[in-house]
Write a protein that holds these residues in place. Structure first.
Motif, mmCIF file in Angstrom:
data_model
loop_
_atom_site.group_PDB
_atom_site.id
_atom_site.type_symbol
_atom_site.label_atom_id
_atom_site.label_comp_id
_atom_site.label_asym_id
_atom_site.label_seq_id
_atom_site.Cartn_x
_atom_site.Cartn_y
_atom_site.Cartn_z
ATOM 1 N N ALA A 108 0.940 -1.315 0.036
ATOM 2 C CA ALA A 108 0.052 -0.020 0.111
ATOM 3 C C ALA A 108 0.995 1.124 0.045
ATOM 4 N N HIS A 109 2.120 1.102 0.054
ATOM 5 C CA HIS A 109 2.993 2.191 0.166
ATOM 6 C C HIS A 109 3.404 2.987 -1.076
ATOM 7 N N ALA A 110 3.072 4.160 -1.242
ATOM 8 C CA ALA A 110 3.056 5.129 -2.530
ATOM 9 C C ALA A 110 4.310 5.357 -2.735
ATOM 10 N N CYS A 111 4.639 5.884 -3.984
ATOM 11 C CA CYS A 111 5.975 6.281 -4.332
ATOM 12 C C CYS A 111 6.185 7.643 -4.043
ATOM 13 N N PRO A 112 7.282 8.190 -3.490
ATOM 14 C CA PRO A 112 7.545 9.640 -3.071
ATOM 15 C C PRO A 112 6.979 10.714 -4.088
ATOM 16 N N TRP A 113 7.144 10.277 -5.424
ATOM 17 C CA TRP A 113 6.524 11.385 -6.269
ATOM 18 C C TRP A 113 5.150 11.516 -6.195
ATOM 19 N N ASN A 114 4.139 10.430 -5.635
ATOM 20 C CA ASN A 114 2.888 10.528 -5.572
ATOM 21 C C ASN A 114 2.506 11.176 -3.993
ATOM 22 N N MET A 115 3.698 11.458 -3.434
ATOM 23 C CA MET A 115 3.080 11.852 -1.993
ATOM 24 C C MET A 115 3.667 13.254 -1.612
ATOM 25 N N VAL A 116 4.382 13.925 -2.731
ATOM 26 C CA VAL A 116 4.627 15.020 -2.363
ATOM 27 C C VAL A 116 3.625 16.327 -2.593
ATOM 28 N N ILE A 117 3.196 17.064 -1.627
ATOM 29 C CA ILE A 117 2.254 18.229 -1.819
ATOM 30 C C ILE A 117 2.777 19.714 -1.597
ATOM 31 N N PRO A 118 2.996 20.327 -2.737
ATOM 32 C CA PRO A 118 3.836 21.698 -2.683
ATOM 33 C C PRO A 118 2.618 22.608 -1.803
ATOM 34 N N GLY A 130 19.249 1.564 -6.552
ATOM 35 C CA GLY A 130 18.191 1.981 -5.893
ATOM 36 C C GLY A 130 18.430 3.535 -5.538
ATOM 37 N N TRP A 131 19.641 3.927 -5.362
ATOM 38 C CA TRP A 131 19.940 5.312 -5.198
ATOM 39 C C TRP A 131 19.476 6.418 -6.375
ATOM 40 N N ALA A 132 19.678 5.830 -7.493
ATOM 41 C CA ALA A 132 19.251 6.265 -8.676
ATOM 42 C C ALA A 132 17.664 6.622 -8.445
ATOM 43 N N GLN A 133 16.943 5.441 -8.187
ATOM 44 C CA GLN A 133 15.468 5.559 -8.098
ATOM 45 C C GLN A 133 15.058 6.800 -7.224
ATOM 46 N N MET A 134 15.820 6.563 -5.977
ATOM 47 C CA MET A 134 15.523 7.562 -4.938
ATOM 48 C C MET A 134 15.660 9.050 -5.688
ATOM 49 N N MET A 135 16.578 9.362 -6.368
ATOM 50 C CA MET A 135 16.892 10.572 -6.994
ATOM 51 C C MET A 135 15.575 11.043 -8.082
ATOM 52 N N ARG A 136 15.067 9.813 -8.662
ATOM 53 C CA ARG A 136 13.814 10.261 -9.486
ATOM 54 C C ARG A 136 12.715 10.396 -8.831
ATOM 55 N N GLY A 137 12.551 9.986 -7.481
ATOM 56 C CA GLY A 137 11.338 10.072 -6.835
ATOM 57 C C GLY A 137 10.695 8.736 -6.698
ATOM 58 N N ALA A 138 11.216 7.726 -7.174
ATOM 59 C CA ALA A 138 10.390 6.481 -7.111
ATOM 60 C C ALA A 138 10.486 5.722 -5.788
ATOM 61 N N HIS A 139 11.468 5.829 -5.342
ATOM 62 C CA HIS A 139 11.600 5.279 -3.663
ATOM 63 C C HIS A 139 12.304 6.057 -2.840
ATOM 64 N N PHE A 140 12.147 5.719 -1.686
ATOM 65 C CA PHE A 140 12.972 6.277 -0.453
ATOM 66 C C PHE A 140 14.040 5.044 -0.317
ATOM 67 N N LEU A 141 14.920 5.567 0.385
ATOM 68 C CA LEU A 141 16.287 4.845 0.679
ATOM 69 C C LEU A 141 15.786 3.522 1.361
ATOM 70 N N SER A 142 14.879 3.718 2.513
ATOM 71 C CA SER A 142 14.349 2.614 3.203
ATOM 72 C C SER A 142 13.994 1.456 2.331
ATOM 73 N N HIS A 143 13.357 1.813 1.238
ATOM 74 C CA HIS A 143 12.719 0.945 0.244
ATOM 75 C C HIS A 143 13.564 -0.086 -0.104
ATOM 76 N N ASN A 144 14.721 0.447 -0.582
ATOM 77 C CA ASN A 144 15.736 -0.251 -1.146
ATOM 78 C C ASN A 144 16.767 -1.126 -0.164
ATOM 79 N N LEU A 145 16.918 -0.387 1.158
ATOM 80 C CA LEU A 145 17.670 -1.214 2.227
ATOM 81 C C LEU A 145 16.876 -2.375 2.439
ATOM 82 N N TRP A 146 15.322 -2.203 2.610
ATOM 83 C CA TRP A 146 14.413 -3.495 2.970
ATOM 84 C C TRP A 146 14.588 -4.349 1.957
ATOM 85 N N THR A 147 14.830 -4.034 0.722
ATOM 86 C CA THR A 147 14.750 -4.941 -0.525
ATOM 87 C C THR A 147 16.333 -5.897 -0.441
#
Length: 228
Positions: free
Chosen positions: A117-127, A185-202
């Protein structure tokens, strides 16, 4: 008398428990560290400018992954050849086990991700006028754990395959898995697809599955090493 295999498995179990506690206490999904590390890649409009960057979206997310898939296909072909070609018959468990663990670990991450149910960071940001807010109730989902990083972390299976028969090769796969998994994983984080924790848990889940696989099937690898 404690065997090398028993000592190794005990060490791996303790490391898994310790790393689990570290992740649980310091790397909450969307926690303080996640947000601090991802903020530099968000602009004033709440967008991720690097989301479509060629080096991240194409080179990392497509071509690097395709190259790793090719490596895993070669492992599968090696296993097929070992079943039919007598000269490679003694290597059937080497290739078969390696490919099977890659398939099991990446598929497991994919299944967990599809049900998340966890959303990607790019879907969670509200300016807002005052800065950026995070909508942790976003329902887009399917972003935990990090599927892309799993392609790199899956190479850790090679460490378990070769740890007894070829330590240098084993550590090559271990180091390659850590570097590729974290970098992808870090590259995906830079794009806003994942948090670092997503990749560490992977990485942790794949490591845990490999330890379980080694408990169940390492005796087969030991037999093959004796034959070799």
């Amino acid at each position: 008398m404690i065997t090398d295999r028993s000592r190794f498995l005990l060490t791996q179990t303790l490391l898994l428990i310790f790393s689990f506690l570290v992740l649980l206490n310091f790397f909450d999904i969307g926690g303080v560290l996640d947000l601090q590390l991802i903020y530099p890649f968000i602009d004033d409009h709440g967008q991720f400018p690097l989301r479509q960057h060629w080096a991240l979206a194409e080179l990392n997310h497509r071509y690097v992954k395709d190259m790793l898939i090719l490596v895993y296909i070669l492992l599968f072909l090696g296993w097929q050849v070992s079943l039919k070609w007598q000269n490679w018959h003694t290597r059937r468990w080497e290739f078969g086990y390696f490919f099977s663990m890659v398939a099991v670990t990446t598929a497991s991450i994919g299944i967990l991700k599809s049900q998340s149910a966890h959303a990607c960071p790019w879907n969670m940001v509200i300016p807002t006028y005052d800065g950026i807010l995070w909508d942790f109730s976003a329902t887009a989902g399917h972003c935990f754990p990090g599927g892309h990083a799993s392609s790199g972390f899956a190479l850790v299976a090679g460490y378990f395959v070769y740890r007894m028969s070829n330590p240098k090769r084993a550590y090559f796969f271990l180091i390659a898995a850590v570097i590729l998994g974290l970098a992808m994983g870090w590259a995906q984080m830079m794009r806003g697809a994942h948090f670092l924790s997503h990749n560490l848990w992977t990485g942790w889940i794949i490591w845990c599955l490999n330890v379980i696989g080694y408990v169940l099937f390492s005796h087969k690898l030991d037999i093959e090493e004796t034959v070799l």
